[in-house]
Design a protein around this motif. Structure first.
Motif, short mmCIF file in Angstrom:
data_model
loop_
_atom_site.label_atom_id
_atom_site.label_comp_id
_atom_site.label_asym_id
_atom_site.label_seq_id
_atom_site.Cartn_x
_atom_site.Cartn_y
_atom_site.Cartn_z
N VAL A 103 0.84 -1.20 0.00
CA VAL A 103 0.00 0.00 0.00
C VAL A 103 0.87 1.25 0.00
CG1 VAL A 103 -1.71 1.34 1.30
CG2 VAL A 103 -1.95 -1.15 1.10
N GLN A 104 1.91 1.24 0.81
CA GLN A 104 2.81 2.39 0.90
C GLN A 104 3.55 2.62 -0.42
OE1 GLN A 104 2.76 4.29 3.60
NE2 GLN A 104 4.17 5.79 2.70
N PHE A 145 4.11 6.01 -5.16
CA PHE A 145 4.05 6.09 -6.62
C PHE A 145 3.11 7.21 -7.06
CE2 PHE A 145 1.36 4.77 -10.28
CZ PHE A 145 2.30 4.90 -11.30
N LEU A 146 1.94 7.29 -6.44
CA LEU A 146 0.98 8.35 -6.76
C LEU A 146 1.54 9.72 -6.40
CD1 LEU A 146 -2.35 6.65 -5.61
CD2 LEU A 146 -1.61 7.07 -7.96
N LEU A 180 2.98 15.09 -15.27
CA LEU A 180 3.13 14.66 -16.65
C LEU A 180 1.81 14.81 -17.41
CD1 LEU A 180 5.14 11.40 -15.94
CD2 LEU A 180 6.08 13.57 -16.73
N ASP A 181 1.89 14.74 -18.73
CA ASP A 181 0.67 14.80 -19.54
C ASP A 181 -0.13 13.51 -19.34
OD1 ASP A 181 1.34 12.80 -21.87
OD2 ASP A 181 3.11 14.07 -21.66
N PRO A 182 -1.42 13.53 -19.68
CA PRO A 182 -2.29 12.35 -19.43
C PRO A 182 -1.78 11.07 -20.08
CG PRO A 182 -3.63 14.27 -19.93
CD PRO A 182 -2.21 14.68 -20.17
N ALA A 183 -1.23 11.16 -21.30
CA ALA A 183 -0.79 9.95 -21.99
C ALA A 183 0.36 9.28 -21.23
CB ALA A 183 -0.35 10.29 -23.41
N ARG A 184 1.32 10.06 -20.78
CA ARG A 184 2.46 9.49 -20.06
C ARG A 184 2.05 9.01 -18.67
NH1 ARG A 184 8.09 12.38 -21.75
NH2 ARG A 184 7.71 12.40 -23.99
N THR A 185 1.15 9.73 -18.06
CA THR A 185 0.64 9.29 -16.76
C THR A 185 -0.06 7.94 -16.89
OG1 THR A 185 0.34 11.58 -16.00
CG2 THR A 185 -0.94 9.88 -14.87
N THR A 186 -0.83 7.78 -17.96
CA THR A 186 -1.53 6.51 -18.20
C THR A 186 -0.54 5.38 -18.44
OG1 THR A 186 -3.47 7.63 -19.10
CG2 THR A 186 -3.19 5.32 -19.69
N LEU A 187 0.52 5.66 -19.21
CA LEU A 187 1.54 4.65 -19.47
C LEU A 187 2.19 4.18 -18.17
CD1 LEU A 187 3.61 3.02 -21.13
CD2 LEU A 187 4.91 5.14 -21.44
N LEU A 188 2.58 5.12 -17.32
CA LEU A 188 3.23 4.76 -16.05
C LEU A 188 2.28 4.02 -15.13
CD1 LEU A 188 5.22 8.07 -15.35
CD2 LEU A 188 6.09 5.93 -16.30
N THR A 189 1.04 4.49 -15.06
CA THR A 189 0.05 3.84 -14.19
C THR A 189 -0.24 2.44 -14.67
OG1 THR A 189 -0.95 6.01 -13.79
CG2 THR A 189 -2.22 4.09 -13.12
N GLY A 190 -0.38 2.27 -15.99
CA GLY A 190 -0.64 0.94 -16.54
C GLY A 190 0.49 -0.03 -16.25
N ILE A 200 -5.97 10.69 -10.53
CA ILE A 200 -5.16 9.73 -11.29
C ILE A 200 -5.72 8.33 -11.15
CG2 ILE A 200 -2.89 8.61 -11.38
CD1 ILE A 200 -1.68 11.33 -10.55
N THR A 201 -6.05 7.95 -9.92
CA THR A 201 -6.58 6.62 -9.66
C THR A 201 -7.92 6.40 -10.37
OG1 THR A 201 -5.51 6.60 -7.49
CG2 THR A 201 -7.27 5.00 -7.85
N THR A 202 -8.80 7.39 -10.28
CA THR A 202 -10.12 7.29 -10.90
C THR A 202 -10.01 7.21 -12.41
OG1 THR A 202 -11.10 8.55 -9.09
CG2 THR A 202 -12.39 8.37 -11.11
N SER A 203 -9.11 8.03 -12.98
CA SER A 203 -8.91 8.02 -14.43
C SER A 203 -8.45 6.66 -14.91
CB SER A 203 -7.89 9.10 -14.81
OG SER A 203 -7.59 9.04 -16.19
#
Length: 294
Positions: free
Chosen positions: A171-172, A177-178, A186-196, A230-233
């Motif tokens: 969890v920590q 990470f968040l 970062l822009d949404p596309a890069r944020t999505t890449l990292l989150t994925g 970020i989490t919700t997106s």
């Protein structure tokens, strides 16, 4: 190429400079990262063993203030392989045979357990050494995740999920990470890449998600809101992808083969439009009608 290989390739192609900077600073100082070029993946066949392999990542650049090109070969390894060092040498020799330039080989080991990996491949006799081939290595499980959370490096953020942490720290790790993503803006596309990437390797269970929400609730309101956004997106994207997969399977089952461009259109629909298609799917009589609907 495996799903793991594709994930690492996309991450490192997007953030190659950041990867070299955080994990191989001596390389970062020596090579010219302003003129990097990603080359087409090399395909090798091992006739003796009957294996076929793709080089994961091949980058062309040069050393600072020196003429001539160099290649940087990065190989990502997700499981223990007894002859991996030998395979690195085979890749090196074939790349050198084709390109005839200096090649810097790097191996990234990302499997769950710690394992002492050799960084060399030798051939020798009692009376002489024929070959001493060496390469740079990155064993992610030997890196403590806490050593990277103060950086603004996107590759470090994504790779927290593959570093050394205890089960009770999951969890920590995601919370930090968040925090890193919020800080980097970062822009949404890069944020999505990292989150994925992160979610692929460190996905919290339901109880852990509740613990994460409770931890976020203790944080400054502005930062907490951005973390939840970020989490919700990402969750919304995950639902959209899941629903798109179901729709594609239903359409293929009903109409057989489906043109790639039609499948792409389905996958790119908004959640609302996906729902409309789901309701209309049994009334559509042909792929042409599906295209017209889209």
């Amino acid at each position: 190429m495996t799903y793991h290989d594709r994930l690492f390739k996309e991450l490192l192609e997007t953030f190659f400079s950041e990867f070299v900077e955080i994990f191989f600073p001596q390389v970062y100082e020596a090579i010219d990262l302003e003129h990097i070029q990603f080359l087409k993946q090399e395909f090798f066949t091992d006739v003796t063993r009957g294996d076929k392999h793709l080089v994961d990542l091949l980058v062309q650049t040069r050393l600072k203030e020196e003429p001539g090109i160099i290649l940087v070969h990065v190989e990502s390894q997700a499981s223990v392989e007894r002859d991996f060092a030998e395979r690195m040498f085979v890749y090196f020799s074939r790349l050198y045979q084709k390109h005839r330039c200096r090649i810097l080989p790097i191996a990234v080991f990302s499997y769950p357990q710690k394992h002492d990996e050799p960084e060399y491949f030798k051939l020798e006799f009692p009376f002489m050494q024929v070959l001493d081939f060496r390469f740079l290595i990155l064993e992610l499980r030997k890196h403590n995740w806490r050593n990277y959370i103060r950086s603004n490096n996107p590759v470090a953020a994504a790779l927290l999920s593959k570093m050394g942490y205890q089960k009770k720290e999951r969890v920590q790790v995601k919370l930090e990470f968040l925090r890193m993503l919020v800080r980097m803006e970062l822009d949404p596309a890069r944020t999505t890449l990292l989150t994925g990437f992160f979610e692929t390797y460190l996905k919290l269970n339901e109880e852990e998600e509740k613990q994460l929400e409770a931890e976020i609730g203790k944080i400054d309101t502005k930062e907490a809101k951005r973390m939840m956004d970020i989490t919700t997106s990402w969750e919304r994207k995950g639902r959209a992808e899941g629903q798109a997969n179901i729709l594609v399977r239903l359409l293929k089952k009903k109409f057989g083969n489906m043109p790639v461009e039609v499948e792409d259109k389905v996958r790119n629909l908004s959640v609302e439009k996906q729902q409309e298609l789901a309701e209309a799917i049994f009334d559509l009589k042909s792929i042409d009608e599906v295209e017209a609907f889209l």
